[in-house]
Design a protein around this motif. Structure first.
Motif, PDB file in Angstrom:
ATOM      1  N   ALA A   1       0.831  -1.205   0.000  1.00 36.99           N
ATOM      2  CA  ALA A   1       0.000   0.000   0.000  1.00 36.99           C
ATOM      3  C   ALA A   1       0.865   1.255   0.000  1.00 36.99           C
ATOM      4  O   ALA A   1       0.651   2.178  -0.796  1.00 36.99           O
ATOM      5  N   VAL A   2       1.856   1.299   0.893  1.00 37.56           N
ATOM      6  CA  VAL A   2       2.746   2.463   0.942  1.00 37.56           C
ATOM      7  C   VAL A   2       3.519   2.581  -0.369  1.00 37.56           C
ATOM      8  O   VAL A   2       3.684   3.682  -0.928  1.00 37.56           O
ATOM      9  N   GLY A   3       3.983   1.440  -0.887  1.00 36.86           N
ATOM     10  CA  GLY A   3       4.767   1.457  -2.119  1.00 36.86           C
ATOM     11  C   GLY A   3       3.987   1.944  -3.317  1.00 36.86           C
ATOM     12  O   GLY A   3       4.492   2.735  -4.133  1.00 36.86           O
ATOM     13  N   VAL A   4       2.738   1.518  -3.452  1.00 35.34           N
ATOM     14  CA  VAL A   4       1.962   1.903  -4.633  1.00 35.34           C
ATOM     15  C   VAL A   4       1.557   3.370  -4.562  1.00 35.34           C
ATOM     16  O   VAL A   4       1.528   4.069  -5.582  1.00 35.34           O
ATOM     17  N   VAL A   5       1.257   3.870  -3.356  1.00 36.55           N
ATOM     18  CA  VAL A   5       0.945   5.294  -3.224  1.00 36.55           C
ATOM     19  C   VAL A   5       2.186   6.135  -3.525  1.00 36.55           C
ATOM     20  O   VAL A   5       2.108   7.159  -4.223  1.00 36.55           O
ATOM     21  N   LEU A   6       3.343   5.692  -3.036  1.00 40.04           N
ATOM     22  CA  LEU A   6       4.585   6.397  -3.328  1.00 40.04           C
ATOM     23  C   LEU A   6       4.895   6.338  -4.824  1.00 40.04           C
ATOM     24  O   LEU A   6       5.324   7.337  -5.420  1.00 40.04           O
ATOM     25  N   ALA A   7       4.656   5.189  -5.439  1.00 36.47           N
ATOM     26  CA  ALA A   7       4.883   5.054  -6.879  1.00 36.47           C
ATOM     27  C   ALA A   7       3.968   5.991  -7.663  1.00 36.47           C
ATOM     28  O   ALA A   7       4.374   6.579  -8.675  1.00 36.47           O
ATOM     29  N   GLY A   8       2.718   6.122  -7.207  1.00 36.45           N
ATOM     30  CA  GLY A   8       1.805   7.044  -7.864  1.00 36.45           C
ATOM     31  C   GLY A   8       2.285   8.481  -7.782  1.00 36.45           C
ATOM     32  O   GLY A   8       2.211   9.236  -8.752  1.00 36.45           O
TER      33      GLY A   8
ATOM     34  N   LEU B   1       5.477   9.435  -7.431  1.00 37.59           N
ATOM     35  CA  LEU B   1       6.685   9.566  -8.246  1.00 37.59           C
ATOM     36  C   LEU B   1       6.363   9.600  -9.733  1.00 37.59           C
ATOM     37  O   LEU B   1       7.122  10.163 -10.530  1.00 37.59           O
ATOM     38  N   SER B   2       5.242   8.990 -10.122  1.00 36.67           N
ATOM     39  CA  SER B   2       4.860   8.991 -11.533  1.00 36.67           C
ATOM     40  C   SER B   2       4.264  10.315 -11.971  1.00 36.67           C
ATOM     41  O   SER B   2       3.975  10.508 -13.153  1.00 36.67           O
ATOM     42  N   GLY B   3       4.058  11.227 -11.013  1.00 38.55           N
ATOM     43  CA  GLY B   3       3.509  12.535 -11.357  1.00 38.55           C
ATOM     44  C   GLY B   3       2.008  12.617 -11.242  1.00 38.55           C
ATOM     45  O   GLY B   3       1.411  13.605 -11.691  1.00 38.55           O
TER      46      GLY B   3
ATOM     47  N   ALA C   1      -0.490  13.408  -3.277  1.00 35.75           N
ATOM     48  CA  ALA C   1       0.530  14.322  -2.771  1.00 35.75           C
ATOM     49  C   ALA C   1       1.507  13.553  -1.891  1.00 35.75           C
ATOM     50  O   ALA C   1       1.161  12.511  -1.320  1.00 35.75           O
ATOM     51  N   PHE C   2       2.734  14.082  -1.769  1.00 33.20           N
ATOM     52  CA  PHE C   2       3.722  13.406  -0.936  1.00 33.20           C
ATOM     53  C   PHE C   2       3.289  13.400   0.526  1.00 33.20           C
ATOM     54  O   PHE C   2       3.599  12.466   1.266  1.00 33.20           O
TER      55      PHE C   2
ATOM     56  N   ILE D   1       5.782   0.342 -15.537  1.00 32.83           N
ATOM     57  CA  ILE D   1       4.648  -0.337 -16.168  1.00 32.83           C
ATOM     58  C   ILE D   1       3.366  -0.176 -15.369  1.00 32.83           C
ATOM     59  O   ILE D   1       2.294  -0.579 -15.813  1.00 32.83           O
ATOM     60  N   MET D   2       3.484   0.454 -14.183  1.00 29.95           N
ATOM     61  CA  MET D   2       2.329   0.544 -13.296  1.00 29.95           C
ATOM     62  C   MET D   2       1.413   1.712 -13.620  1.00 29.95           C
ATOM     63  O   MET D   2       0.195   1.638 -13.421  1.00 29.95           O
ATOM     64  N   THR D   3       1.966   2.802 -14.160  1.00 30.04           N
ATOM     65  CA  THR D   3       1.224   4.044 -14.274  1.00 30.04           C
ATOM     66  C   THR D   3      -0.141   3.890 -14.935  1.00 30.04           C
ATOM     67  O   THR D   3      -1.145   4.373 -14.390  1.00 30.04           O
ATOM     68  N   PRO D   4      -0.280   3.225 -16.079  1.00 29.10           N
ATOM     69  CA  PRO D   4      -1.616   3.098 -16.678  1.00 29.10           C
ATOM     70  C   PRO D   4      -2.575   2.263 -15.828  1.00 29.10           C
ATOM     71  O   PRO D   4      -3.794   2.394 -15.956  1.00 29.10           O
ATOM     72  N   PHE D   5      -2.017   1.412 -14.980  1.00 26.16           N
ATOM     73  CA  PHE D   5      -2.844   0.509 -14.175  1.00 26.16           C
ATOM     74  C   PHE D   5      -2.920   0.956 -12.712  1.00 26.16           C
ATOM     75  O   PHE D   5      -3.340   0.184 -11.857  1.00 26.16           O
ATOM     76  N   LEU D   6      -2.504   2.198 -12.438  1.00 29.06           N
ATOM     77  CA  LEU D   6      -2.444   2.668 -11.059  1.00 29.06           C
ATOM     78  C   LEU D   6      -3.772   2.528 -10.312  1.00 29.06           C
ATOM     79  O   LEU D   6      -3.770   2.100  -9.145  1.00 29.06           O
ATOM     80  N   PRO D   7      -4.925   2.849 -10.918  1.00 30.87           N
ATOM     81  CA  PRO D   7      -6.178   2.673 -10.170  1.00 30.87           C
ATOM     82  C   PRO D   7      -6.405   1.230  -9.730  1.00 30.87           C
ATOM     83  O   PRO D   7      -6.897   0.979  -8.623  1.00 30.87           O
ATOM     84  N   TYR D   8      -6.055   0.277 -10.600  1.00 29.68           N
ATOM     85  CA  TYR D   8      -6.234  -1.135 -10.265  1.00 29.68           C
ATOM     86  C   TYR D   8      -5.299  -1.543  -9.124  1.00 29.68           C
ATOM     87  O   TYR D   8      -5.709  -2.285  -8.217  1.00 29.68           O
TER      88      TYR D   8
END
Length: 263
Positions: A131-138, A140-142, A147-148, A207-214
């Motif tokens: 959970a923390v990783g995917v929010v942080l990845a989101g 970093l992807s802009g 928000a941070f 590769i995550m950015t387009p699938f971030l909501p999922y």
């Protein structure tokens, strides 16, 4: 080191340090943890995880999907169900044992009880790290909807609930005859999966950015499985008490305040 890189390290390590601190209770608390206290701590953990699933994961998943021109509930629903399905499969196949159970769960194994106890708690901690990783990845992807400050609020919330979780692992091991040092190390090992799960999500950012909501909803589903399958039932086991429900409400409100205030 830039402030951003320092913040990323903090976001990755703060939840793990919560587990380390909670596990250290094995060194200076001599008494066995009381049943009411354990239920209160489990309820608090459940409340934090429920609130984090909603405010830090599902709502951003819906907002991100809508920003992509997709019906928000579609990826949120799919990802949520996939997250529950993954944890269901892991719970079914991974050998593990809970503190209050006399028999292990999962596939048959010759592993010793302390090792299977670690796996049981690691099963809880994996979706938290993700959970923390995917929010942080989101972030970093802009992704503008993340928000941070929201990343930090989630990391702090997970760290807060990891403190009682670490104590719940290490203290009973001491009372069962294990040395304090080994009990502490077992507790720490159970939380080591969190930064690993977070790092895995960040490594997949390209590769995550387009699938971030999922992926956001996936992490929410995984966390909710732990709450429903493990935490809430343990607060209601044995003699009836409402302390678990009260603690759940307090944990939920605390995490909600952190997310709304900092996010």
């Amino acid at each position: 080191m830039s402030e951003l890189n320092l913040g990323i390290i903090v976001a990755l390590m703060v939840p793990f340090l919560g587990t380390v601190f909670g596990s250290s209770f094995a060194f200076f608390l001599k008494q066995v943890m009381g049943e009411l206290l354990q239920k209160a701590l489990l309820g608090f953990v459940a409340g934090v995880m429920i609130a984090a699933s909603v405010w830090s994961l599902l709502i951003p998943a819906i907002e991100n999907a809508e920003a992509q021109g997709v019906l928000g509930w579609v990826p949120a629903s799919i990802g949520f169900l996939l997250g529950i399905g993954m944890l269901l499969a892991i719970d079914h196949f991974l050998p593990h044992q809970h503190l209050d159970d006399s028999k292990p769960e999962g596939m048959p194994s010759r592993m010793k009880k302390p090792t299977m106890l670690i796996f049981a708690v690691a099963l809880h901690n994996l979706p938290e790290g993700m959970a923390v990783g995917v929010v942080l990845a989101g972030f970093l992807s802009g992704e503008t909807s993340i928000a941070f400050a929201g990343v930090l609020s989630l990391a702090i919330g997970i760290a807060v609930q990891n403190i009682p979780e670490g104590a719940i692992v290490s203290m009973p091991l001491v009372s069962s005859g294990l040395s304090r040092r080994k009990a502490f190390l077992y507790g720490v090992a159970s939380g080591a999966v969190e930064p690993l799960g977070a790092a895995l999500m960040i490594a997949c950012i390209g590769i995550m950015t387009p699938f971030l909501p999922y992926v956001l909803a996936f992490a929410a589903g995984a966390m909710m499985y732990v709450v429903v399958e493990e935490l809430i039932p343990e607060t209601q086991a044995g003699k009836h008490t409402n302390v678990g429900a009260v603690a759940l409400a307090l944990g939920f409100v605390l995490m909600m305040i952190l997310d709304v205030t900092l996010g």
